[in-house]
Motif scaffolding. Structure first.
Motif, PDB file in Angstrom:
ATOM      1  N   UNK A  28       4.184  19.341 -12.037  1.00 41.95           N
ATOM      2  CA  UNK A  28       5.302  20.283 -12.156  1.00 41.95           C
ATOM      3  C   UNK A  28       5.780  20.452 -13.595  1.00 41.95           C
ATOM      4  N   UNK A  29       5.899  19.366 -14.342  1.00 45.11           N
ATOM      5  CA  UNK A  29       6.487  19.405 -15.677  1.00 45.11           C
ATOM      6  C   UNK A  29       5.417  19.518 -16.763  1.00 45.11           C
ATOM      7  N   UNK A  30       4.252  19.015 -16.513  1.00 38.82           N
ATOM      8  CA  UNK A  30       3.182  19.047 -17.504  1.00 38.82           C
ATOM      9  C   UNK A  30       2.970  17.712 -18.177  1.00 38.82           C
ATOM     10  N   UNK A  31       3.948  16.855 -18.111  1.00 36.69           N
ATOM     11  CA  UNK A  31       3.848  15.495 -18.631  1.00 36.69           C
ATOM     12  C   UNK A  31       4.782  14.605 -17.811  1.00 36.69           C
ATOM     13  N   UNK A  32       4.661  13.317 -17.987  1.00 37.67           N
ATOM     14  CA  UNK A  32       5.464  12.393 -17.196  1.00 37.67           C
ATOM     15  C   UNK A  32       6.883  12.311 -17.743  1.00 37.67           C
ATOM     16  N   UNK A  33       7.855  12.434 -16.856  1.00 36.89           N
ATOM     17  CA  UNK A  33       9.262  12.249 -17.220  1.00 36.89           C
ATOM     18  C   UNK A  33       9.864  11.210 -16.287  1.00 36.89           C
ATOM     19  N   UNK A  34      10.678  10.343 -16.851  1.00 37.30           N
ATOM     20  CA  UNK A  34      11.207   9.202 -16.122  1.00 37.30           C
ATOM     21  C   UNK A  34      12.313   9.585 -15.134  1.00 37.30           C
ATOM     22  N   UNK A  35      13.239  10.444 -15.537  1.00 40.37           N
ATOM     23  CA  UNK A  35      14.412  10.754 -14.703  1.00 40.37           C
ATOM     24  C   UNK A  35      14.022  11.391 -13.366  1.00 40.37           C
ATOM     25  N   UNK A  36      13.202  12.458 -13.338  1.00 38.98           N
ATOM     26  CA  UNK A  36      12.812  13.011 -12.031  1.00 38.98           C
ATOM     27  C   UNK A  36      12.023  12.014 -11.179  1.00 38.98           C
ATOM     28  N   UNK A  37      11.210  11.188 -11.842  1.00 37.91           N
ATOM     29  CA  UNK A  37      10.428  10.186 -11.114  1.00 37.91           C
ATOM     30  C   UNK A  37      11.334   9.157 -10.462  1.00 37.91           C
ATOM     31  N   UNK A  38      12.348   8.682 -11.186  1.00 35.15           N
ATOM     32  CA  UNK A  38      13.298   7.729 -10.617  1.00 35.15           C
ATOM     33  C   UNK A  38      14.102   8.345  -9.479  1.00 35.15           C
ATOM     34  N   UNK A  39      14.466   9.604  -9.625  1.00 33.49           N
ATOM     35  CA  UNK A  39      15.215  10.285  -8.566  1.00 33.49           C
ATOM     36  C   UNK A  39      14.383  10.370  -7.287  1.00 33.49           C
ATOM     37  N   UNK A  40      13.139  10.824  -7.404  1.00 33.49           N
ATOM     38  CA  UNK A  40      12.277  10.941  -6.219  1.00 33.49           C
ATOM     39  C   UNK A  40      11.935   9.562  -5.656  1.00 33.49           C
ATOM     40  N   UNK A  41      11.650   8.612  -6.533  1.00 34.21           N
ATOM     41  CA  UNK A  41      11.326   7.259  -6.083  1.00 34.21           C
ATOM     42  C   UNK A  41      12.504   6.599  -5.386  1.00 34.21           C
ATOM     43  N   UNK A  42      13.709   6.800  -5.914  1.00 34.21           N
ATOM     44  CA  UNK A  42      14.910   6.252  -5.275  1.00 34.21           C
ATOM     45  C   UNK A  42      15.145   6.848  -3.911  1.00 34.21           C
ATOM     46  N   UNK A  43      14.906   8.154  -3.782  1.00 31.46           N
ATOM     47  CA  UNK A  43      15.075   8.826  -2.496  1.00 31.46           C
ATOM     48  C   UNK A  43      14.099   8.261  -1.462  1.00 31.46           C
ATOM     49  N   UNK A  44      12.839   8.098  -1.851  1.00 26.52           N
ATOM     50  CA  UNK A  44      11.830   7.551  -0.945  1.00 26.52           C
ATOM     51  C   UNK A  44      12.158   6.101  -0.596  1.00 26.52           C
ATOM     52  N   UNK A  89       0.811  -1.223   0.000  1.00 27.99           N
ATOM     53  CA  UNK A  89       0.000   0.000   0.000  1.00 27.99           C
ATOM     54  C   UNK A  89       0.846   1.276   0.000  1.00 27.99           C
ATOM     55  N   UNK A  90       1.851   1.414   0.887  1.00 24.12           N
ATOM     56  CA  UNK A  90       2.662   2.638   0.845  1.00 24.12           C
ATOM     57  C   UNK A  90       3.410   2.821  -0.475  1.00 24.12           C
ATOM     58  N   UNK A  91       3.917   1.740  -1.067  1.00 21.67           N
ATOM     59  CA  UNK A  91       4.617   1.877  -2.344  1.00 21.67           C
ATOM     60  C   UNK A  91       3.667   2.294  -3.456  1.00 21.67           C
ATOM     61  N   UNK A  92       2.443   1.809  -3.405  1.00 24.10           N
ATOM     62  CA  UNK A  92       1.445   2.209  -4.385  1.00 24.10           C
ATOM     63  C   UNK A  92       1.108   3.693  -4.239  1.00 24.10           C
ATOM     64  N   UNK A  93       0.898   4.141  -3.021  1.00 26.24           N
ATOM     65  CA  UNK A  93       0.592   5.552  -2.765  1.00 26.24           C
ATOM     66  C   UNK A  93       1.756   6.453  -3.181  1.00 26.24           C
ATOM     67  N   UNK A  94       2.987   6.051  -2.836  1.00 24.27           N
ATOM     68  CA  UNK A  94       4.164   6.848  -3.193  1.00 24.27           C
ATOM     69  C   UNK A  94       4.328   6.903  -4.709  1.00 24.27           C
ATOM     70  N   UNK A  95       4.118   5.782  -5.388  1.00 19.80           N
ATOM     71  CA  UNK A  95       4.240   5.762  -6.851  1.00 19.80           C
ATOM     72  C   UNK A  95       3.227   6.690  -7.507  1.00 19.80           C
ATOM     73  N   UNK A  96       1.988   6.635  -7.057  1.00 18.32           N
ATOM     74  CA  UNK A  96       0.947   7.515  -7.599  1.00 18.32           C
ATOM     75  C   UNK A  96       1.274   8.971  -7.273  1.00 18.32           C
ATOM     76  N   UNK A  97       1.742   9.229  -6.046  1.00 20.93           N
ATOM     77  CA  UNK A  97       2.107  10.589  -5.651  1.00 20.93           C
ATOM     78  C   UNK A  97       3.244  11.152  -6.485  1.00 20.93           C
ATOM     79  N   UNK A  98       4.258  10.347  -6.748  1.00 25.02           N
ATOM     80  CA  UNK A  98       5.388  10.802  -7.574  1.00 25.02           C
ATOM     81  C   UNK A  98       4.915  11.076  -9.000  1.00 25.02           C
ATOM     82  N   UNK A  99       4.094  10.200  -9.541  1.00 27.43           N
ATOM     83  CA  UNK A  99       3.564  10.400 -10.886  1.00 27.43           C
ATOM     84  C   UNK A  99       2.785  11.708 -10.975  1.00 27.43           C
ATOM     85  N   UNK A 100       1.872  11.924 -10.030  1.00 24.44           N
ATOM     86  CA  UNK A 100       1.055  13.145 -10.051  1.00 24.44           C
ATOM     87  C   UNK A 100       1.900  14.396  -9.853  1.00 24.44           C
ATOM     88  N   UNK A 101       2.917  14.312  -8.993  1.00 22.85           N
ATOM     89  CA  UNK A 101       3.771  15.474  -8.740  1.00 22.85           C
ATOM     90  C   UNK A 101       4.591  15.831  -9.983  1.00 22.85           C
TER      91      UNK A 101
END
Length: 168
Positions: A36-52, A20-32
């Motif tokens: 912020x960017x206007x579309x999904x980008x992989x590099x910022x998502x991986x950076x934030x996901x790796x940090x979490x 459940x927490x990984x699902x919530x964090x993944x959805x939160x990172x995607x939405x964020x």
């Protein structure tokens, strides 16, 4: 007589809290990232996901491995009618009764000890140290016996609240 040993269900019970927490964090990172960017980008998502992942998941996995290595082939039996307990580890057996226990210290996170909603993934983990009058010390992780203070019907418990229940 209740018999406790580490089974696949014990691993599942502790590791299922990751879903459940990984699902919530993944959805939160995607939405964020989309916000912020206007579309999904992989590099910022991986950076934030790796940090979490490093901050939130790795400490729980390390704790789970430590608990498993402590009690991987152990069994603990408890007969509540006569107060007899048997602990088995590597062919060695320790038999004792409830009146032979000096004290049992249960190490829990503050949220688990106060029965509150968990904040961290490792809030579900706890371990117990049983000190016998004979001088022997037995350590039981929550993979083997979860919250021993709720399982045993004796009055020698001392709850120690800790931020991270690392077995020392």
């Amino acid at each position: 007589m209740k018999k406790f040993s580490i089974l696949i269900a014990d691993h599942s019970r502790h590791l299922s809290i990751l879903i459940f927490p990984l699902l919530i964090v993944s959805i939160g990172i995607y939405l964020m990232v989309v916000y912020k960017v206007g579309h999904f980008e992989l590099i910022p998502s991986l950076f934030m996901g790796g940090f979490v992942f490093i901050l939130y998941v790795v400490p729980m996995i390390v704790l789970h491995i430590q608990y498993y290595l402590l009690n991987r082939n152990d069994t603990f039996e408890y007969d509540c009618s006569i107060g007899k307990m048997i602990f088995r580890r590597k062919g060695k057996q320790i038999c004792f009764e409830d009146h032979e226990i000096l004290k049992i210290t249960v190490f829990k996170t503050r949220t688990l000890a106060e029965n509150r909603t968990p904040i961290f993934l490792w809030d579900y983990y706890n371990y117990s140290v049983i000190e016998l009058k004979s001088g022997e010390v037995i350590k039981l992780s929550s993979l083997l016996v979860n919250e021993i203070d709720k399982v045993l019907n004796i009055d020698v418990f001392k709850i120690r609240k800790t931020l991270y229940p690392w077995i020392s």
